[in-house]
Structures are given as C-alpha cells and as structure tokens.
Design a protein around this motif. Structure first.
Motif, PDB file in Angstrom:
ATOM      1  N   LEU A   1     -10.353   3.155  -0.772  1.00 52.53           N
ATOM      2  CA  LEU A   1      -8.971   2.983  -1.216  1.00 52.53           C
ATOM      3  C   LEU A   1      -8.633   3.780  -2.466  1.00 52.53           C
ATOM      4  CD1 LEU A   1      -8.555  -0.859  -0.705  1.00 52.53           C
ATOM      5  CD2 LEU A   1      -7.902   0.978   0.843  1.00 52.53           C
TER       6      LEU A   1
ATOM      7  N   ASN B   1     -11.059 -11.217   0.749  1.00 50.58           N
ATOM      8  CA  ASN B   1     -10.562 -10.649   2.007  1.00 50.58           C
ATOM      9  C   ASN B   1     -11.524  -9.645   2.626  1.00 50.58           C
ATOM     10  OD1 ASN B   1      -8.025 -12.065   1.774  1.00 50.58           O
ATOM     11  ND2 ASN B   1      -7.389 -10.519   0.277  1.00 50.58           N
TER      12      ASN B   1
ATOM     13  N   TRP C   1     -15.676   0.378   6.599  1.00 47.70           N
ATOM     14  CA  TRP C   1     -14.709   0.102   5.539  1.00 47.70           C
ATOM     15  C   TRP C   1     -14.039   1.409   5.123  1.00 47.70           C
ATOM     16  CZ3 TRP C   1     -18.828  -2.877   6.404  1.00 47.70           C
ATOM     17  CH2 TRP C   1     -18.720  -4.271   6.236  1.00 47.70           C
TER      18      TRP C   1
ATOM     19  N   ASP D   1       0.831  -1.211   0.000  1.00 51.95           N
ATOM     20  CA  ASP D   1       0.000   0.000   0.000  1.00 51.95           C
ATOM     21  C   ASP D   1       0.862   1.257   0.000  1.00 51.95           C
ATOM     22  OD1 ASP D   1      -2.242  -1.563   0.032  1.00 51.95           O
ATOM     23  OD2 ASP D   1      -2.757  -1.200   2.128  1.00 51.95           O
TER      24      ASP D   1
ATOM     25  N   ARG E   1     -11.612  -1.243   2.055  1.00 47.12           N
ATOM     26  CA  ARG E   1     -10.959  -2.254   2.874  1.00 47.12           C
ATOM     27  C   ARG E   1     -11.595  -2.266   4.260  1.00 47.12           C
ATOM     28  NH1 ARG E   1      -6.806  -1.323   6.243  1.00 47.12           N
ATOM     29  NH2 ARG E   1      -6.179   0.586   5.167  1.00 47.12           N
TER      30      ARG E   1
ATOM     31  N   TRP F   1     -13.114  -7.200   1.242  1.00 44.44           N
ATOM     32  CA  TRP F   1     -13.164  -5.879   0.623  1.00 44.44           C
ATOM     33  C   TRP F   1     -14.515  -5.717  -0.075  1.00 44.44           C
ATOM     34  CZ3 TRP F   1      -8.086  -3.871  -1.960  1.00 44.44           C
ATOM     35  CH2 TRP F   1      -7.014  -3.989  -1.048  1.00 44.44           C
TER      36      TRP F   1
END
Length: 457
Positions: A398, A370, A395, A247, A388, A372
């Motif tokens: 991103l 995962n 969440w 990231d 995420r 997301w």
C-alpha cells in the motif's frame, strides 16, 4: 475548543485581517470531521460574516471536478493513463493524459488565450478549443509542473461528455448533494460577500466584477461558505462517505509532481495541492478570483483542518493563515490517539509474525487489524510497507517502496510459512536460508569466520 485555544486562533485571524486590510475575513477549524471553531472579522454589508456567508472559492473548484473524474475512473469509464483524445477528440493536444491534466503536468498554457478569463465572461468549449493551437502547449507532457487553468477547462468538458450533462450538474449531483454542501453554487445565492480590490496606498476599495466563466468555469467558478467547505475539508482528510472510496482520496493526496522552483515545500496530487508546513504534510487547495481569496487544508494524520475566506484580491496570506490555524489547534490541543484494544485475527496469521530476513537484513512482520500486514526493517532503516490481503496467501503493498507490489507467502509441505516472495525479493526466517530459492543461490560452504576471498588454487 478550550477558551485559551479559541483566543489564540481568534488573535491570529484578527491580526491577518488587519495586516492584510481585508474588508472581511472568516476562518474555521475542522477536527475529526466536525466544525469545532470559527470566527470572523470585518463586515459583509453592515454585519459580520457568518458560517453561511458565501465567498468565491476560485481554484478549490478544481478539486471538486477532480473528484468526479476519479469517480469515473473507479467506475471503469476511463483510465488515468488515457490520452484525452480518447474522450475529447479534436484537440491539438490529444496525447496528454487524464492524469497529466489532473496534476498540471500536461504542458498546456496556464491561461486561456484572449482576455483574462477571470475578469471577462467566458465562451463555449468550441470557442476555447479553437483558441488552443499547438503554440498553447508550452512544455513536453510530463516534463514539469506547470499550473494550467486551461487543463481543468478540458477536464470539465471530459466530465460533461462522459456524464451526458454539464460539469456543474455532475458536481452538484455527485459531490455537493451527497456531502450536504447546499450553499455551494456557481453564482452567488443568498447572503454573500462582494469582492474588492484594496488600494495599495489608501484605505479605499474598488468592487471587482463577477461573471460566468463559460468553458473555463471548471477552473474556478464556484462560491461556497464555511459550513460547506468544512464538509469538503473533512472529505479530503478521509471522511469520504459514499462519494469516493477512502483509498481513492488517499491516491489523490499522493504527490504526482513537486514544485521545484525552490525548496521542496509544495507539490500537487490528482486535483489537490500538497504542502509541507509546520512539520505537517497537508492536502487541500487554495483559490483566488478577483476580489476573493480562499483556502482549505487538512492534515490527514491528525484529522485537523482549516478553511479561510477573504473578500480581497490580494494582501491576505490565506495559505499561511490556514496552515497556522491547523498547527495551533494541534499544538494547543493535541489529538489523543485512539485507544488500543485487542483485535481478532485469523490464528493462521500468527505464524507469519516475527523475524524475517532479506539477505542479512532483519525485518519484523506484524499483523494489523483486518488481516493487513506491516513489514519493516528491525533497525528502522530501509524499505518497508503495509500490505492489504488479496486472498490465497497474497497481499498488496500500500505504501513505501513496495506500493503496488505483491507479497506472497510460500508454504512448506506441512503448510507452515517457509519464505516470503516480494517482487522477486525472498525473505527467510534465517539469513540466506539455503532451503529457500534465494536468487543467485547460497554458497554451499555457508557462513565463514573470515571475510577473505576463497582460494582458487
């Protein structure tokens, strides 16, 4: 790669070496983190260069220094918004931030005062700092992109102070050694190319000088080879190992500023050059020092990259060569998408999927691996982002418009998802659901068959 692909790549390199009249030229293609093809033309000494022959990489050095700065940020040792005076006090530009230095928006002069640093031995930090008076700030900080070699001299001093060692030792320990870049050094070590200037009107060459640039060294000191820069290219594309979180490298690849001197084809992130070429968005860096040209670029989307070196001061289109090698590799041998396989998810997440509405605009929400989420307009036009999980029905955005914003699932009394709250935007299962806290409220008469304004009489 396939013989036809290799022949096409070799011809592109051979043509560039001849047209640019380079004493030697070496290039390689990287795919999925691996060096898959390389070729060389010309000679170093009396033989062709190979994948371990060293060339000066010039400003590619900046990207390695930037990676150490980002490690310091991730460790909490600094913030990108910190004024440089916080960590390197005593300058006449103490208000510029670490991020501005990384992205060349600090406004500092492009070159250090005095003799051209690329052809003369450098001095100490104290000497460099003493030369950087108020007149060496050429633009208001943050105003525009202005490439500054001096800025990376400052960042080298920042790294040295926070690590308690030299910038070079920090780069060796934190970047070169973990990535097994054992042939990347500050001065030539072992078989290396000599740098030349090629006469513009005759086929003769003139050796260029090589030296220690002192305090300016973080701007362009290092030497490297194909094998080492192949590893670095893969790193920029996302194969980051334990050196940085992927990231963080993705953040380095984000455009902090664009070069608006012409059509928008290039920009700069945090220590990385960005280029739009052949329909691709590439990240990496070019490098030049007297007698040398170098380039590393990668397309993170296809994970195809390329590196190139030449031992000539000018004449070779090193960036266009590198870009073409990437495009040719992907055109001749397109990478296959990863196979789709079912992915386990929490059953509760299925309740979030499907159709949502922001006002009258329909959106689709999908669950990704995962945990997301992907929220995008059903029509394909409008704002969308990936998210995420943060835990507790929250969440983090991103990318896209909602990058950095928080999406919260608000549940009804029975525990079922009732609406989504995304940076004050309320998403409901039906357009303007009156049972949700829609900002501004919902007209109690509901949807009308006529667009005429209601009567006030």
């Amino acid at each position: 790669m396939l013989p036809t692909t290799e022949l096409a790549l070799l011809r592109r390199v051979a043509t560039e070496q001849v047209s640019g009249r380079a004493p030697s030229l070496v290039a390689a293609v990287i795919r999925d983190g691996e060096l898959v093809w390389s070729a060389a033309r010309g000679e170093v000494g009396s033989a062709a260069p190979d994948n371990l022959t060293q060339y000066r990489i010039g400003s590619i050095t900046k990207s390695l220094v930037a990676a150490v700065v980002m490690r310091l940020r991730d460790e909490g040792r600094l913030r990108l918004g910190d004024p440089i005076d916080t960590h390197v006090p005593g300058t006449d530009f103490g208000d510029v931030t670490v991020a501005q230095l990384l992205a060349h928006t600090s406004g500092l002069t492009s070159e250090s005062p005095g003799a051209w640093w690329e052809r003369t031995p450098g001095g100490t930090w104290a000497e460099l700092n003493a030369s950087l008076g108020p007149d060496e700030v050429k633009h208001r900080a943050g105003r525009r992109f202005h490439y500054s070699n001096v800025g990376y001299g400052v960042l080298g001093e920042l790294v040295a102070r926070l690590r308690g060692t030299t910038w070079l030792d920090a780069v060796r320990r934190e970047i070169l050694q973990p990535l097994s870049m054992s042939h990347t050094t500050d001065r030539p070590d072992g078989r290396h190319a000599t740098g030349y200037a090629v006469h513009p009107f005759a086929d003769v060459v003139l050796p260029e000088p090589e030296h220690d640039a002192g305090a300016m060294a973080p701007a362009g000191q290092l030497w490297s080879c194909v094998e080492d820069l192949a590893r670095w290219t893969a790193f920029v594309g996302g194969d980051t190992g334990e050196v940085l979180h992927s990231d963080t490298v993705a953040e380095m690849r984000e455009a902090a500023v664009i070069d608006d001197s012409g059509a928008w084809t290039s920009g700069y992130g945090l220590g990385l050059q960005l280029v739009h070429a052949n329909g691709k968005r590439l990240a990496g860096h070019t490098g030049s020092m007297p007698g040398f040209l170098a380039c590393t670029m990668i397309d993170p989307a296809t994970r195809t990259g390329a590196v190139a070196f030449a031992n000539t001061t000018s004449g070779v289109g090193i960036l266009s060569l590198t870009n073409d090698l990437i495009a040719m590799a992907d055109d001749y041998e397109p990478p296959l998408p990863a196979e789709w396989r079912p992915s386990p998810i929490e059953p509760a997440l299925l309740d979030l999927t499907g159709l949502w509405h922001w006002g009258p605009s329909p959106y689709h929400l999908r669950v990704l691996p995962n945990g997301w989420l992907d929220l995008n307009p059903a029509t394909g036009a409008g704002r969308g982002s990936r998210f995420r999980p943060l835990g507790e029905d929250r969440w983090l955005g991103l990318d896209g418009y909602y990058a950095g914003e928080t999406l919260t699932v608000v549940r009804a009394a029975d525990g079922k998802p009732h609406h989504l709250d995304l940076a004050t935007f309320v998403f409901t299962r039906t357009p303007y659901d009156p049972s949700a806290p829609v900002p501004g409220g919902v007209d109690e008469r509901g949807w009308q068959p006529s667009a005429q304004a209601p009567s006030e009489g």
